[in-house]
Design a protein around this motif. Structure first.
Motif, short mmCIF file in Angstrom:
data_model
loop_
_atom_site.label_atom_id
_atom_site.label_comp_id
_atom_site.label_asym_id
_atom_site.label_seq_id
_atom_site.Cartn_x
_atom_site.Cartn_y
_atom_site.Cartn_z
N CYS A 103 -2.09 10.44 -2.20
CA CYS A 103 -1.43 9.33 -2.89
C CYS A 103 -0.89 9.75 -4.26
O CYS A 103 -1.63 10.28 -5.09
CB CYS A 103 -2.43 8.18 -3.06
N CYS A 152 -10.07 5.93 -7.77
CA CYS A 152 -9.67 6.01 -6.36
C CYS A 152 -10.53 6.99 -5.57
O CYS A 152 -10.72 6.82 -4.37
CB CYS A 152 -8.20 6.42 -6.25
N PRO A 194 -11.67 0.82 -2.34
CA PRO A 194 -11.07 -0.44 -2.80
C PRO A 194 -11.38 -1.59 -1.85
O PRO A 194 -11.31 -1.42 -0.63
CB PRO A 194 -9.56 -0.14 -2.81
N CYS A 213 -11.11 5.71 -1.90
CA CYS A 213 -9.98 5.37 -1.02
C CYS A 213 -9.66 6.57 -0.14
O CYS A 213 -9.46 7.68 -0.65
CB CYS A 213 -8.77 4.99 -1.88
N HIS A 250 -0.09 7.74 -6.55
CA HIS A 250 -0.55 6.79 -7.57
C HIS A 250 -2.05 6.93 -7.85
O HIS A 250 -2.64 6.09 -8.53
CB HIS A 250 -0.27 5.35 -7.11
N PHE A 251 -2.62 8.00 -7.30
CA PHE A 251 -4.07 8.25 -7.41
C PHE A 251 -4.57 8.11 -8.86
O PHE A 251 -3.98 8.64 -9.79
CB PHE A 251 -4.31 9.68 -6.88
N HIS A 265 0.84 -1.19 0.00
CA HIS A 265 0.00 0.00 0.00
C HIS A 265 0.89 1.25 0.00
O HIS A 265 1.87 1.32 0.77
CB HIS A 265 -0.89 -0.01 1.25
N PRO A 266 0.58 2.24 -0.81
CA PRO A 266 1.40 3.46 -0.81
C PRO A 266 1.56 4.08 0.57
O PRO A 266 2.60 4.63 0.90
CB PRO A 266 0.63 4.39 -1.76
N PHE A 298 -7.05 7.34 1.31
CA PHE A 298 -5.69 7.85 1.16
C PHE A 298 -5.54 8.68 -0.12
O PHE A 298 -4.50 9.27 -0.35
CB PHE A 298 -4.72 6.65 1.14
N HIS A 299 -6.59 8.75 -0.93
CA HIS A 299 -6.39 9.31 -2.28
C HIS A 299 -5.91 10.77 -2.30
O HIS A 299 -5.12 11.12 -3.18
CB HIS A 299 -7.63 9.09 -3.17
N CYS A 333 -6.21 -1.57 -2.04
CA CYS A 333 -5.69 -0.55 -2.96
C CYS A 333 -5.98 -1.01 -4.39
O CYS A 333 -5.73 -2.16 -4.74
CB CYS A 333 -4.18 -0.40 -2.75
N TRP A 334 -6.49 -0.06 -5.21
CA TRP A 334 -6.87 -0.42 -6.57
C TRP A 334 -5.68 -0.80 -7.45
O TRP A 334 -5.85 -1.41 -8.50
CB TRP A 334 -7.62 0.75 -7.23
N LEU A 335 -4.47 -0.48 -7.02
CA LEU A 335 -3.30 -0.84 -7.83
C LEU A 335 -3.16 -2.35 -7.97
O LEU A 335 -2.48 -2.83 -8.88
CB LEU A 335 -2.02 -0.30 -7.18
#
Ligand code: SF4
Length: 339
Positions: A295, A303, A308, A289, A297-298, A250-251, A291-292, A321-323
Motif C-alpha cells: 500500500c 497499518c 483496521p 492490515c 498510503h501505508f 480502499h487502496p 494490504f500494508h 482501512c485506517w485512512l
C-alpha cells in the motif's frame, strides 16, 4: 437476522490445517478469516478479488462443501455451520451451485436428461413432476426445444450451452440461493454477457439470492446491486456497485479497477497505478492490515501493527482501512485523486 434477510454470515472462518510428515501440525491456511455480511431475499451481491484471496473457499463453505472452523451462517433462518445429515441435505436442495468450469462440472457419461434428473432422484421429488421440471428449467436457460438437448452429452454442447446446463441443474430443485463461482471466466468473451444476463433474469424471475464470485470487476455492473471486495481472506470493502465503481475507498479496490478492460464501462474510472508485490501468504499473513506491504498510503506504526476495523465514511459504504478513521476523512485518495 432481520425478516428480509436470506443469508446471514457472521465472523466466518475457514482454516485448513497444514501437516508435516502427515501427522505433525505445521500451521493453518487462513482461507476465510472473519467474514461477515448479510444478503437480502431477491438480492444479488458480487464478491470480487484476485486469485488466492479466499473467494472459492468462501463459496465452498457457503455450499456446505467445506466445514467452517468458526463463525455462523444462516440461510432463511436455518443454521448452516456444522450442518450434517438432514440439514446438509437441506443446503444441497436450497443452495444451488454454478461452477467455473462447466465441462468439468458435468458428468461426461450422462446425457442432459440424466444430469437434470439426478438431483430430483436424490431429493426424492415425485416422479410425475420430474419431466415437467426438467423441461421448465431447460426452457428457462433457453436450451429449446428440449427434444433437441435431452439426449445430448456434455461434449456435444458448446461452452455457453454447457454453462446454461449447469445453471439449469442449479435451478432444478428450486433453490433459495445460488452461489456462482467465476461462472463466465472460462467462456468466450462473446457469450459472457449473455450468460450473466441469463443468470440475472433467472435471479429476478425466481426471486433468488445470488452470490456472484469473480476476479473481474468489469462484469460486476451486469449483475448485482452490491459488491464486496475480498483481499487475503477478508472482505475489505462493501458498497453498492455504482458507489464502488465511482468511489472506491480502499487502496486495493482502487487498484482492482485496473481490471476493467471494457472501454465502454459506464463511468468506470481506470486507475493506472497497480500496487507492486504479490498477495500475502495466508499461512503467515502480515500483521495489522494485510494490504500494508503493497500500500502506497501505508502508515508506519499503525497499518503494520493494528488490524483496521470497518469504518463507514459514506452511508452504506463500509471499508476496512485506517485512512477512514474518524478525523482522517478520505485522504487515502479516491479514484479521482489517483487517476
Ligand atoms: Fe493502506 Fe493502511 Fe489502509 Fe491498509 S490500513 S489499506 S496499509 S492505508
Amino acid at each position: 437476522m432481520t425478516e428480509g434477510t436470506l443469508l446471514s454470515v457472521r465472523n466466518l472462518r475457514t482454516w485448513y490445517e497444514l501437516r508435516k510428515w502427515g501427522f505433525l501440525r505445521a500451521g493453518y491456511v487462513r482461507a476465510v478469516d472473519g467474514v461477515s455480511f448479510d444478503l437480502g431475499r431477491r438480492e444479488a451481491v458480487t464478491i470480487v478479488g484476485e486469485s488466492g484471496s479466499g473467494k472459492t473457499t468462501l463459496a465452498k463453505t457457503l455450499l456446505g462443501l467445506v466445514a467452517p472452523t468458526d463463525g455462523e451462517m444462516d440461510v432463511a433462518g436455518r443454521r448452516l455451520d456444522g450442518a450434517k445429515g438432514k440439514a446438509l441435505s437441506w443446503i444441497r436442495s436450497n443452495v444451488g451451485f454454478v461452477q467455473q468450469d462447466p465441462y468439468g462440472a458435468l458428468p461426461p457419461f450422462m446425457n442432459v436428461r440424466r444430469i437434470l434428473s439426478e438431483p430430483l432422484d436424490i431429493h426424492k421429488v415425485a416422479k410425475h413432476e420430474r419431466e415437467q421440471r426438467i423441461r421448465d428449467v431447460l426452457k428457462e436457460v433457453r436450451l429449446i426445444p428440449a427434444e433437441d438437448y435431452l439426449h445430448k452429452y456434455p461434449h456435444m454442447l458448446s461452452g455457453g450451452q454447457q454453462q446454461r446446463l449447469v445453471i439449469a441443474r442449479s435451478l432444478v430443485l428450486d433453490p433459495k440461493l445460488i452461489v456462482a463461482d467465476e461462472p463466465v471466466s472460462m467462456l468466450d468473451a462473446s457469450v459472457r454477457v449473455e450468460v450473466l444476463q441469463l443468470l440475472r433474469n433467472v435471479q429476478e424471475e425466481h426471486e433468488l439470492g445470488v452470490i456472484y464470485i469473480t476476479h473481474d470487476l468489469s462484469t460486476v455492473r451486469y449483475f448485482s446491486e452490491f459488491a464486496f471486495v475480498m483481499y487475503a481472506a477478508k472482505l475489505v470493502e462493501k458498497a453498492e456497485v455504482k458507489e464502488l465503481i465511482h468511489n472506491p475507498l480502499h487502496p486495493y479496490s482502487q487498484a482492482l479497477l485496473t481490471a476493467i478492460s471494457d472501454p465502454d464501462a459506464e463511468n468506470a474510472k481506470i486507475i493506472k497505478e497497480v500496487p507492486a508485490g504479490e498477495p500475502p501468504s495466508l499461512v503467515h499473513p502480515p500483521p495489522g492490515c494485510r494490504f500494508h506491504p503493497r500500500c502506497k498510503h501505508f502508515m508506519d506504526g499503525l497499518c503494520d501493527v493494528e488490524e483496521p476495523p470497518a469504518f463507514v465514511p459514506v452511508s452504506g459504504h463500509e471499508v476496512e482501512c485506517w485512512l477512514y478513521r474518524e478525523g482522517e476523512g478520505a485522504q487515502g485518495g479516491t479514484s479521482e485523486e489517483s487517476a
